[in-house]
Design a protein around this motif. Structure first.
Motif, mmCIF file in Angstrom:
data_model
loop_
_atom_site.group_PDB
_atom_site.id
_atom_site.type_symbol
_atom_site.label_atom_id
_atom_site.label_comp_id
_atom_site.label_asym_id
_atom_site.label_seq_id
_atom_site.Cartn_x
_atom_site.Cartn_y
_atom_site.Cartn_z
ATOM 1 N N ASN A 178 40.680 24.842 32.860
ATOM 2 C CA ASN A 178 41.605 25.910 33.233
ATOM 3 C C ASN A 178 40.929 27.253 33.023
ATOM 4 O OD1 ASN A 178 44.423 24.592 33.659
ATOM 5 N ND2 ASN A 178 43.694 23.661 31.760
ATOM 6 N N GLY A 179 41.427 28.280 33.719
ATOM 7 C CA GLY A 179 40.930 29.625 33.474
ATOM 8 C C GLY A 179 40.391 30.304 34.716
ATOM 9 N N ILE A 180 39.614 31.345 34.486
ATOM 10 C CA ILE A 180 39.054 32.169 35.555
ATOM 11 C C ILE A 180 37.537 32.063 35.480
ATOM 12 C CG2 ILE A 180 38.856 34.524 36.464
ATOM 13 C CD1 ILE A 180 41.583 35.037 34.947
ATOM 14 N N TYR A 181 36.915 31.716 36.611
ATOM 15 C CA TYR A 181 35.479 31.465 36.618
ATOM 16 C C TYR A 181 34.822 32.134 37.820
ATOM 17 C CZ TYR A 181 36.719 27.857 33.256
ATOM 18 O OH TYR A 181 37.218 27.198 32.166
ATOM 19 N N ASN A 182 33.599 32.586 37.610
ATOM 20 C CA ASN A 182 32.800 33.112 38.708
ATOM 21 C C ASN A 182 32.349 31.986 39.624
ATOM 22 O OD1 ASN A 182 32.876 35.817 37.890
ATOM 23 N ND2 ASN A 182 31.086 35.576 36.565
ATOM 24 N N GLN B 135 29.766 47.977 46.226
ATOM 25 C CA GLN B 135 29.045 47.259 45.187
ATOM 26 C C GLN B 135 27.592 47.104 45.623
ATOM 27 O OE1 GLN B 135 31.936 43.896 45.020
ATOM 28 N NE2 GLN B 135 31.795 44.134 42.807
ATOM 29 N N SER B 136 26.715 47.877 45.022
ATOM 30 C CA SER B 136 25.296 47.807 45.372
ATOM 31 C C SER B 136 24.579 46.666 44.671
ATOM 32 C CB SER B 136 24.600 49.130 45.021
ATOM 33 O OG SER B 136 25.071 50.176 45.836
ATOM 34 N N TYR B 137 25.228 46.100 43.647
ATOM 35 C CA TYR B 137 24.611 45.008 42.900
ATOM 36 C C TYR B 137 25.696 44.070 42.396
ATOM 37 C CZ TYR B 137 22.492 42.549 38.934
ATOM 38 O OH TYR B 137 22.078 41.590 38.051
ATOM 39 N N THR B 138 25.526 42.776 42.654
ATOM 40 C CA THR B 138 26.388 41.763 42.041
ATOM 41 C C THR B 138 25.533 40.560 41.670
ATOM 42 O OG1 THR B 138 26.979 40.613 44.112
ATOM 43 C CG2 THR B 138 28.396 42.457 43.443
ATOM 44 N N GLN B 139 25.886 39.949 40.559
ATOM 45 C CA GLN B 139 25.213 38.714 40.152
ATOM 46 C C GLN B 139 26.140 37.969 39.204
ATOM 47 O OE1 GLN B 139 20.844 38.193 39.359
ATOM 48 N NE2 GLN B 139 21.554 38.014 37.236
ATOM 49 N N ALA B 140 26.611 36.820 39.634
ATOM 50 C CA ALA B 140 27.566 36.054 38.843
ATOM 51 C C ALA B 140 26.957 35.602 37.526
ATOM 52 C CB ALA B 140 28.052 34.848 39.639
ATOM 53 N N ASP B 141 27.697 35.821 36.459
ATOM 54 C CA ASP B 141 27.367 35.224 35.169
ATOM 55 C C ASP B 141 28.045 33.850 35.143
ATOM 56 O OD1 ASP B 141 27.489 34.375 32.464
ATOM 57 O OD2 ASP B 141 27.278 36.433 31.765
ATOM 58 N N LEU B 142 27.262 32.801 35.091
ATOM 59 C CA LEU B 142 27.796 31.437 35.176
ATOM 60 C C LEU B 142 27.962 30.777 33.810
ATOM 61 C CD1 LEU B 142 25.882 30.005 38.294
ATOM 62 C CD2 LEU B 142 28.101 31.167 38.193
ATOM 63 N N SER B 143 27.827 31.545 32.743
ATOM 64 C CA SER B 143 27.849 30.926 31.415
ATOM 65 C C SER B 143 29.178 30.244 31.125
ATOM 66 C CB SER B 143 27.522 31.963 30.341
ATOM 67 O OG SER B 143 28.405 33.066 30.407
ATOM 68 N N ALA C 22 36.641 43.840 29.827
ATOM 69 C CA ALA C 22 35.772 45.005 29.648
ATOM 70 C C ALA C 22 34.918 45.291 30.878
ATOM 71 C CB ALA C 22 34.873 44.801 28.430
ATOM 72 N N HIS C 23 34.731 44.289 31.734
ATOM 73 C CA HIS C 23 33.845 44.447 32.898
ATOM 74 C C HIS C 23 34.609 44.510 34.219
ATOM 75 C CE1 HIS C 23 30.843 43.584 29.938
ATOM 76 N NE2 HIS C 23 31.313 42.363 29.743
ATOM 77 N N GLU C 24 35.922 44.668 34.165
ATOM 78 C CA GLU C 24 36.754 44.590 35.365
ATOM 79 C C GLU C 24 37.265 45.980 35.743
ATOM 80 O OE1 GLU C 24 38.155 40.096 34.034
ATOM 81 O OE2 GLU C 24 39.566 41.773 33.876
ATOM 82 N N ARG C 25 36.659 46.558 36.790
ATOM 83 C CA ARG C 25 37.040 47.884 37.258
ATOM 84 C C ARG C 25 36.927 47.933 38.782
ATOM 85 N NH1 ARG C 25 38.342 47.850 32.789
ATOM 86 N NH2 ARG C 25 38.097 49.392 31.132
ATOM 87 N N PRO C 26 37.917 47.382 39.505
ATOM 88 C CA PRO C 26 37.809 47.323 40.969
ATOM 89 C C PRO C 26 37.729 48.703 41.603
ATOM 90 C CG PRO C 26 39.945 46.487 40.204
ATOM 91 C CD PRO C 26 39.141 46.775 38.992
ATOM 92 N N LEU C 27 37.097 48.719 42.790
ATOM 93 C CA LEU C 27 36.899 49.976 43.523
ATOM 94 C C LEU C 27 37.846 50.126 44.704
ATOM 95 C CD1 LEU C 27 32.984 49.961 43.608
ATOM 96 C CD2 LEU C 27 34.452 51.322 42.106
ATOM 97 N N ASN C 28 38.683 49.104 44.962
ATOM 98 C CA ASN C 28 39.575 49.172 46.119
ATOM 99 C C ASN C 28 40.855 48.402 45.822
ATOM 100 O OD1 ASN C 28 38.855 46.369 46.637
ATOM 101 N ND2 ASN C 28 36.967 47.152 47.549
ATOM 102 N N ALA C 29 41.830 48.548 46.713
ATOM 103 C CA ALA C 29 43.133 47.906 46.506
ATOM 104 C C ALA C 29 43.025 46.390 46.549
ATOM 105 C CB ALA C 29 44.129 48.400 47.561
ATOM 106 N N ASP D 272 27.694 46.494 36.143
ATOM 107 C CA ASP D 272 26.451 45.747 36.281
ATOM 108 C C ASP D 272 26.470 44.481 35.434
ATOM 109 O OD1 ASP D 272 26.215 46.823 33.770
ATOM 110 O OD2 ASP D 272 24.432 48.017 34.200
ATOM 111 N N THR D 273 27.629 44.170 34.838
ATOM 112 C CA THR D 273 27.828 42.925 34.110
ATOM 113 C C THR D 273 28.991 42.187 34.758
ATOM 114 O OG1 THR D 273 27.044 43.885 32.029
ATOM 115 C CG2 THR D 273 28.357 41.869 31.874
ATOM 116 N N PHE D 274 28.768 40.944 35.135
ATOM 117 C CA PHE D 274 29.758 40.194 35.921
ATOM 118 C C PHE D 274 30.185 38.960 35.130
ATOM 119 C CE2 PHE D 274 27.132 42.749 38.608
ATOM 120 C CZ PHE D 274 28.043 43.380 39.443
ATOM 121 N N ARG D 275 30.861 39.252 34.031
ATOM 122 C CA ARG D 275 31.371 38.216 33.146
ATOM 123 C C ARG D 275 32.889 38.286 33.152
ATOM 124 N NH1 ARG D 275 29.147 39.895 28.469
ATOM 125 N NH2 ARG D 275 27.136 39.186 29.280
#
Length: 317
Positions: A235-239, A278-286, A131-138, A124-127
């Motif tokens: 550079n980097g990974i961004y939502n 995923q019943s809930y997603t909301q990008a953290d844009l910080s 710590a927040h990365e746990r995919p549900l599929n391949a 429920d945290t999309f940063r």
């Protein structure tokens, strides 16, 4: 020149069209047109050259000289979240991306690639943090695997590299995706054929149709890509999302409002998606905002209206 892999696909063809609108036609499209319907996404676009995905991979592996390349936008991948052939999906999504990454790094070419919000799974945290990365599929894992690979190389980059974690993208040119197309595509088809929009019943503690996603207009995804090209220091990974979660009911109502008719029907939640949805997603844009990006994202009312207006104009032609 600019190389766009997956250039006949949904986001890729919208990128090509916008590049054309900005005066660029020196575009090389790479794709797999085994299912030729995708080719129709490029009929109103101008490109300089086309390579089949496997032919292009051979060129990369052979260290071929392709001429002066300004940037590579890499979106070619298996995007089916229901695909469970791990060898297939890792070869297409992870290994191919890794090969292109090193090819670009060796030549100091900016590399902007598609990651996915699927890396977050049921969180429920999309940063953009492990710590927040746990995919549900391949599919989600294949995207996370390259993000992790990139992190190991961030201190030794020779050119810009950015991964964009797309949330629920919608817009024109997605019809070929079938079941993987956005809910708006399906809702509008249902209303053209009848008077009912079908949504899943409640799950994971959400009421009927109240599951929430961050729905993002493809125009915003394209504009963000081109903003990044103009800011090589980033550079980097961004939502890539709006930062606002909206319900499926909201999306259905926006579609019904455009048609001026329609009702919502709730159908049983599919067994094969239980525990993998995923019943809930909301990008953290910080992090994106901290990188200096001040682009505004369309809300769904504007986005749905523009999407369905574009589809209606295409059908009128």
């Amino acid at each position: 020149m600019i190389i766009v892999t997956g250039g006949a696909g949904f986001i890729g063809s919208n990128l090509v069209k916008e590049l054309n609108r900005r005066g660029r036609t020196d575009i090389v499209v790479v794709d797999n047109l085994t299912h030729g319907q995708k080719a129709l996404n490029l009929t109103d676009c101008i490109i300089a050259d086309y390579h089949d995905k496997e032919d292009f991979r051979d060129l990369i592996e052979a260290d071929a000289h392709l001429g002066p390349v300004e940037a590579v936008f890499h979106m070619g991948a298996c995007s089916a979240t229901t695909e469970w052939d791990g060898r297939y999906i890792m070869r297409n999504n992870f290994a191919y991306t890794r090969e292109l990454f090193h090819w670009c790094q060796d030549r100091r070419i900016p590399f902007i690639y598609a990651s996915s919000a699927a890396v977050y799974g049921g969180n429920d945290t999309f940063r953009e943090e492990p710590a927040h990365e746990r995919p549900l599929n391949a599919y989600g894992y294949s995207k996370l695997a390259f993000d992790q690979y990139l992190r190991r190389h961030m201190d030794s980059l020779t050119a810009q590299v950015v991964g964009l974690r797309y949330f629920n993208v919608y817009g024109p040119r997605e019809g070929y995706k079938g079941g993987m197309a956005s809910v708006i595509h399906h809702f509008s088809n249902q209303l053209r054929e009848g008077n009912t929009v079908r949504l899943f019943e409640g799950c994971d503690g959400y009421a009927d149709g109240e599951q929430r996603r961050d729905f993002v207009d493809v125009r915003d995804c394209v504009n963000l890509k081109l903003w990044l090209l103009e800011h090589p220091e980033v550079n980097g990974i961004y939502n890539c999302g709006t930062g606002r979660a909206r319900t499926f009911n909201d999306m259905a109502r926006a579609t019904i409002d455009w048609f001026g008719r329609g009702e919502i029907e709730y159908i049983p939640f599919p067994d094969h998606l239980k525990g993998r949805y995923q019943s809930y997603t909301q990008a953290d844009l910080s992090q994106l905002r901290a990188a200096g990006c001040d682009l505004e994202f369309h809300d769904i009312e504007d986005g749905v209206r523009a999407y369905l207006d574009a589809v209606a104009a295409d059908q009128a032609d």
